[in-house]
Motif scaffolding. Structure first.
Motif, PDB file in Angstrom:
ATOM      1  N   LYS A   1      -3.844   5.104   0.403  1.00  0.00           N
ATOM      2  CA  LYS A   1      -3.408   4.082  -0.214  1.00  0.00           C
ATOM      3  C   LYS A   1      -2.837   3.104   0.528  1.00  0.00           C
ATOM      4  O   LYS A   1      -1.794   3.320   1.389  1.00  0.00           O
ATOM      5  CB  LYS A   1      -2.343   4.569  -1.343  1.00  0.00           C
ATOM      6  CG  LYS A   1      -1.995   3.504  -2.306  1.00  0.00           C
ATOM      7  CD  LYS A   1      -1.098   4.081  -3.297  1.00  0.00           C
ATOM      8  CE  LYS A   1      -0.422   3.242  -4.279  1.00  0.00           C
ATOM      9  NZ  LYS A   1       0.292   3.796  -5.340  1.00  0.00           N
ATOM     10  N   PRO A   2      -3.107   1.720   0.593  1.00  0.00           N
ATOM     11  CA  PRO A   2      -2.377   0.706   1.344  1.00  0.00           C
ATOM     12  C   PRO A   2      -0.971   0.591   1.139  1.00  0.00           C
ATOM     13  O   PRO A   2      -0.714   0.864  -0.196  1.00  0.00           O
ATOM     14  CB  PRO A   2      -3.264  -0.511   1.057  1.00  0.00           C
ATOM     15  CG  PRO A   2      -4.065  -0.369  -0.102  1.00  0.00           C
ATOM     16  CD  PRO A   2      -4.065   1.189  -0.481  1.00  0.00           C
ATOM     17  N   GLU A   3      -0.299   0.295   2.027  1.00  0.00           N
ATOM     18  CA  GLU A   3       1.220   0.038   1.904  1.00  0.00           C
ATOM     19  C   GLU A   3       1.388  -1.113   1.334  1.00  0.00           C
ATOM     20  O   GLU A   3       0.809  -2.086   1.903  1.00  0.00           O
ATOM     21  CB  GLU A   3       1.849   0.368   3.088  1.00  0.00           C
ATOM     22  CG  GLU A   3       1.645   2.119   3.654  1.00  0.00           C
ATOM     23  CD  GLU A   3       2.459   1.939   4.937  1.00  0.00           C
ATOM     24  OE1 GLU A   3       3.528   1.115   5.304  1.00  0.00           O
ATOM     25  OE2 GLU A   3       2.210   3.093   5.593  1.00  0.00           O
ATOM     26  N   LYS A   4       2.663  -1.523   0.602  1.00  0.00           N
ATOM     27  CA  LYS A   4       3.012  -2.613  -0.103  1.00  0.00           C
ATOM     28  C   LYS A   4       3.543  -3.461   1.022  1.00  0.00           C
ATOM     29  O   LYS A   4       4.363  -2.824   1.811  1.00  0.00           O
ATOM     30  CB  LYS A   4       3.551  -2.593  -1.272  1.00  0.00           C
ATOM     31  CG  LYS A   4       2.694  -1.970  -2.527  1.00  0.00           C
ATOM     32  CD  LYS A   4       3.637  -2.097  -3.826  1.00  0.00           C
ATOM     33  CE  LYS A   4       2.866  -1.504  -5.030  1.00  0.00           C
ATOM     34  NZ  LYS A   4       3.560  -1.289  -6.023  1.00  0.00           N
ATOM     35  N   LYS A   5       3.313  -4.976   1.191  1.00  0.00           N
ATOM     36  CA  LYS A   5       4.284  -5.606   2.051  1.00  0.00           C
ATOM     37  C   LYS A   5       5.533  -5.994   1.304  1.00  0.00           C
ATOM     38  O   LYS A   5       5.535  -6.233   0.277  1.00  0.00           O
ATOM     39  CB  LYS A   5       3.496  -6.889   2.250  1.00  0.00           C
ATOM     40  CG  LYS A   5       2.223  -6.619   3.006  1.00  0.00           C
ATOM     41  CD  LYS A   5       1.326  -8.071   3.266  1.00  0.00           C
ATOM     42  CE  LYS A   5       0.191  -7.762   3.961  1.00  0.00           C
ATOM     43  NZ  LYS A   5      -0.639  -8.912   4.280  1.00  0.00           N
TER      44      LYS A   5
END
Length: 106
Positions: A99-103
């Motif tokens: 899962k991509p990390e939120k900025k």
């Protein structure tokens, strides 16, 4: 917690040769609560005789008040084809890609 699955029945099967996959609609009967996606993946892969890495569970529709679910699954000819044709959110949900990390907002 393991929920025993009593039966897996193929309701409908379709072969999509262009994409290199087989599409299934299955009926999964069980005791207790609805099995998790990881349990369903293991059970369906063994029933169909395929590698779990080439199996994508698209949808699980439990039937309210009953002890069965309708499961939509796809089996690809290769893991590369699975990664190429399945939507990103499904790949993340099934744990195939991280899962991509939120900025963080500045």
């Amino acid at each position: 917690m393991h929920m025993p699955v009593s039966n897996v029945t193929i309701v409908k099967q379709n072969e999509n040769k262009l994409i290199g996959r087989k599409e299934y609609i299955l009926r999964v009967d069980y005791e207790g609560g609805t099995p998790s996606r990881s349990e369903l993946r293991e059970i369906i892969a063994s029933k169909l005789g395929v590698n779990g890495g080439r199996l994508m569970i698209v949808r699980v529709d439990p039937s309210f008040g009953s002890r069965f679910s309708r499961v939509i699954a796809r089996v690809y000819d290769s893991e590369d084809m699975l990664r190429r044709f399945e939507p990103k959110y499904l790949l993340i949900r099934e744990g195939i890609i991280p899962k991509p990390e939120k900025k963080q907002a500045s």
